[in-house]
Design an enzyme around this catalytic site. Structure first.
Site, mmCIF file in Angstrom:
data_model
loop_
_atom_site.group_PDB
_atom_site.id
_atom_site.type_symbol
_atom_site.label_atom_id
_atom_site.label_comp_id
_atom_site.label_asym_id
_atom_site.label_seq_id
_atom_site.Cartn_x
_atom_site.Cartn_y
_atom_site.Cartn_z
ATOM 1 N N GLU A 68 0.828 -1.201 0.000
ATOM 2 C CA GLU A 68 0.000 0.000 0.000
ATOM 3 C C GLU A 68 0.860 1.248 0.000
ATOM 4 O O GLU A 68 0.476 2.280 -0.542
ATOM 5 C CB GLU A 68 -0.934 0.008 1.230
ATOM 6 C CG GLU A 68 -1.954 1.107 1.119
ATOM 7 C CD GLU A 68 -2.834 1.259 2.340
ATOM 8 O OE1 GLU A 68 -2.500 0.705 3.404
ATOM 9 O OE2 GLU A 68 -3.857 1.945 2.211
ATOM 10 N N ASP A 85 -0.407 -5.146 2.871
ATOM 11 C CA ASP A 85 -1.155 -4.001 3.395
ATOM 12 C C ASP A 85 -0.783 -3.913 4.881
ATOM 13 O O ASP A 85 -1.255 -4.706 5.702
ATOM 14 C CB ASP A 85 -2.668 -4.168 3.222
ATOM 15 C CG ASP A 85 -3.385 -2.855 3.526
ATOM 16 O OD1 ASP A 85 -2.739 -1.950 4.089
ATOM 17 O OD2 ASP A 85 -4.580 -2.721 3.202
ATOM 18 N N ILE A 87 -1.306 -1.725 7.382
ATOM 19 C CA ILE A 87 -2.470 -1.526 8.268
ATOM 20 C C ILE A 87 -3.684 -1.377 7.352
ATOM 21 O O ILE A 87 -3.854 -0.345 6.690
ATOM 22 C CB ILE A 87 -2.365 -0.273 9.164
ATOM 23 C CG1 ILE A 87 -1.090 -0.270 9.992
ATOM 24 C CG2 ILE A 87 -3.601 -0.182 10.080
ATOM 25 C CD1 ILE A 87 -0.904 0.984 10.867
ATOM 26 N N ASP A 88 -4.493 -2.397 7.281
ATOM 27 C CA ASP A 88 -5.754 -2.281 6.547
ATOM 28 C C ASP A 88 -6.797 -1.840 7.570
ATOM 29 O O ASP A 88 -7.005 -2.515 8.582
ATOM 30 C CB ASP A 88 -6.141 -3.633 5.932
ATOM 31 C CG ASP A 88 -7.448 -3.514 5.181
ATOM 32 O OD1 ASP A 88 -7.660 -2.485 4.524
ATOM 33 O OD2 ASP A 88 -8.267 -4.442 5.278
ATOM 34 N N THR A 90 -6.766 1.788 8.267
ATOM 35 C CA THR A 90 -5.966 2.855 8.897
ATOM 36 C C THR A 90 -6.851 3.893 9.590
ATOM 37 O O THR A 90 -6.510 4.375 10.683
ATOM 38 C CB THR A 90 -5.090 3.554 7.828
ATOM 39 O OG1 THR A 90 -4.334 2.560 7.139
ATOM 40 C CG2 THR A 90 -4.148 4.560 8.459
ATOM 41 N N ASP A 211 -5.676 -4.901 -0.372
ATOM 42 C CA ASP A 211 -6.756 -5.070 0.616
ATOM 43 C C ASP A 211 -7.322 -6.491 0.583
ATOM 44 O O ASP A 211 -7.968 -6.915 1.543
ATOM 45 C CB ASP A 211 -7.931 -4.118 0.312
ATOM 46 C CG ASP A 211 -7.581 -2.654 0.520
ATOM 47 O OD1 ASP A 211 -7.016 -2.330 1.571
ATOM 48 O OD2 ASP A 211 -7.885 -1.838 -0.383
HETATM 49 C C1 LIP Z 1 -9.460 0.495 3.761
HETATM 50 C C2 LIP Z 1 -10.334 -0.686 3.369
HETATM 51 C C3 LIP Z 1 -11.766 -0.420 3.742
HETATM 52 C C4 LIP Z 1 -12.261 0.771 2.996
HETATM 53 C C5 LIP Z 1 -11.377 1.973 3.276
HETATM 54 C C6 LIP Z 1 -9.928 1.671 2.984
HETATM 55 P P1 LIP Z 1 -6.899 1.105 4.232
HETATM 56 O O1 LIP Z 1 -8.118 0.261 3.508
HETATM 57 O O2 LIP Z 1 -9.923 -1.849 3.955
HETATM 58 O O3 LIP Z 1 -12.585 -1.532 3.482
HETATM 59 O O4 LIP Z 1 -13.608 1.036 3.310
HETATM 60 O O5 LIP Z 1 -11.780 3.053 2.512
HETATM 61 O O6 LIP Z 1 -9.707 1.460 1.622
HETATM 62 O O7 LIP Z 1 -6.740 2.314 3.379
HETATM 63 O O8 LIP Z 1 -7.343 1.444 5.603
HETATM 64 O O9 LIP Z 1 -5.745 0.197 4.193
#
Ligand code: LIP
Length: 263
Positions: A68, A85, A87-88, A90, A211
């Protein structure tokens, strides 16, 4: 050719180490480089990607790494590529919610061979290889048996679209389709919940390969289906992830709507 077990061990270690680094630094959850309405660039995202990268490089110094925090939204399609990724979720993390995770997958010539998703504040490690079952903390995973959309629990997300018009239409369609929609905010963790049979389906448009690469494999090895319904510019994807039984009814409703999604 490397075995999937060897690759899995490295993916799991990389996800665990990244998650542990973030856990040790929970007190820095507000330590972001930039906070915008559309996105948060967090210092711990960069650090956790570096931690995961170091684990992978120590094992496979010549493999490509794509995450990412990388410059480009699409990885090369040839050879071994690791997809991180750090931190998915964030935005959740920044606000103090526990719903975030660390995701690491490895692909060879575009096929996902192994993946791990660590949800640190649940203490749960989800993992799978392309030729074995999926597990959570060593226990085999299986999707739910729900086959009636009106009785299903379905997670979704609003993505990072500036124009929310289509996302709101999709949300309305999901609300009408299932028993309850849920908007939890971390795609990889949500898809793992489908794999574990704790929710029945997940849909989101506007997410990226990082993601869903690891979680998509975990879901497939738990007998679910993870499908790309649409590809948008800059690597954005519309992803439907279900227990299999709900896949066609969900797809029928969502396919016409994803075609409408714009900026
Ligand atoms: C997030 C996704 C989430 C989405 C957010 C964002 P990040 O990824 O996992 O489902 O709704 O907009 O894309 O940016 O926190 O890694």
């Amino acid at each position: 050719m490397l075995t999937s077990t060897q690759l899995q061990a490295v993916a799991t270690l990389a996800a665990r180490r990244a998650g542990e680094h973030v856990l040790e630094n929970l007190h820095r959850r507000a330590d972001a480089n930039s906070v915008l309405r559309i996105d948060i660039k967090h210092k711990l995202d960069v650090e956790a990607q570096d931690v995961a990268t170091a684990v992978i490089r120590a094992a496979y110094p010549d493999h490509l790494i794509f995450g990412e925090e990388s410059e480009t939204p699409c990885p090369p399609a040839k050879g071994y590529v690791w997809i991180i990724d750090p931190i998915d979720g964030t935005v959740n993390f920044f606000h103090g919610s526990h719903w975030w995770c660390c995701s690491v997958a490895v692909q060879h010539d575009g096929k996902t061979l192994a993946g791990a998703v660590f949800i640190p504040q649940l203490g749960e490690m989800f993992e799978a290889t392309h030729d074995n079952s999926a597990f959570c903390n060593g226990v085999p995973l299986h999707v739910s048996e729900q086959e009636t959309p009106e009785l299903a629990l379905m997670a979704t997300g609003m993505g990072k679209w500036r124009n929310k018009e289509t996302s709101l239409k999709i949300f309305q369609a999901i609300t009408e389709l299932v028993q309850r929609p849920r908007l939890m905010g971390a795609a990889a963790a949500d898809i793992c919940m489908v794999a574990a049979g704790r929710i029945d389906a997940y849909f989101e448009s506007g997410i990226y390969l990082w993601d869903m690469a690891a979680a998509g494999l975990i879901l497939e090895r738990a007998s679910g289906i993870c499908e790309v319904l649409a590809r948008y510019p800059n690597g954005r994807l519309a992803i439907l992830a279900t227990n299999g039984k709900l896949h066609n009814p969900c797809k029928k409703v969502l396919v016409p709507l994803v075609a409408e999604q714009k900026k």
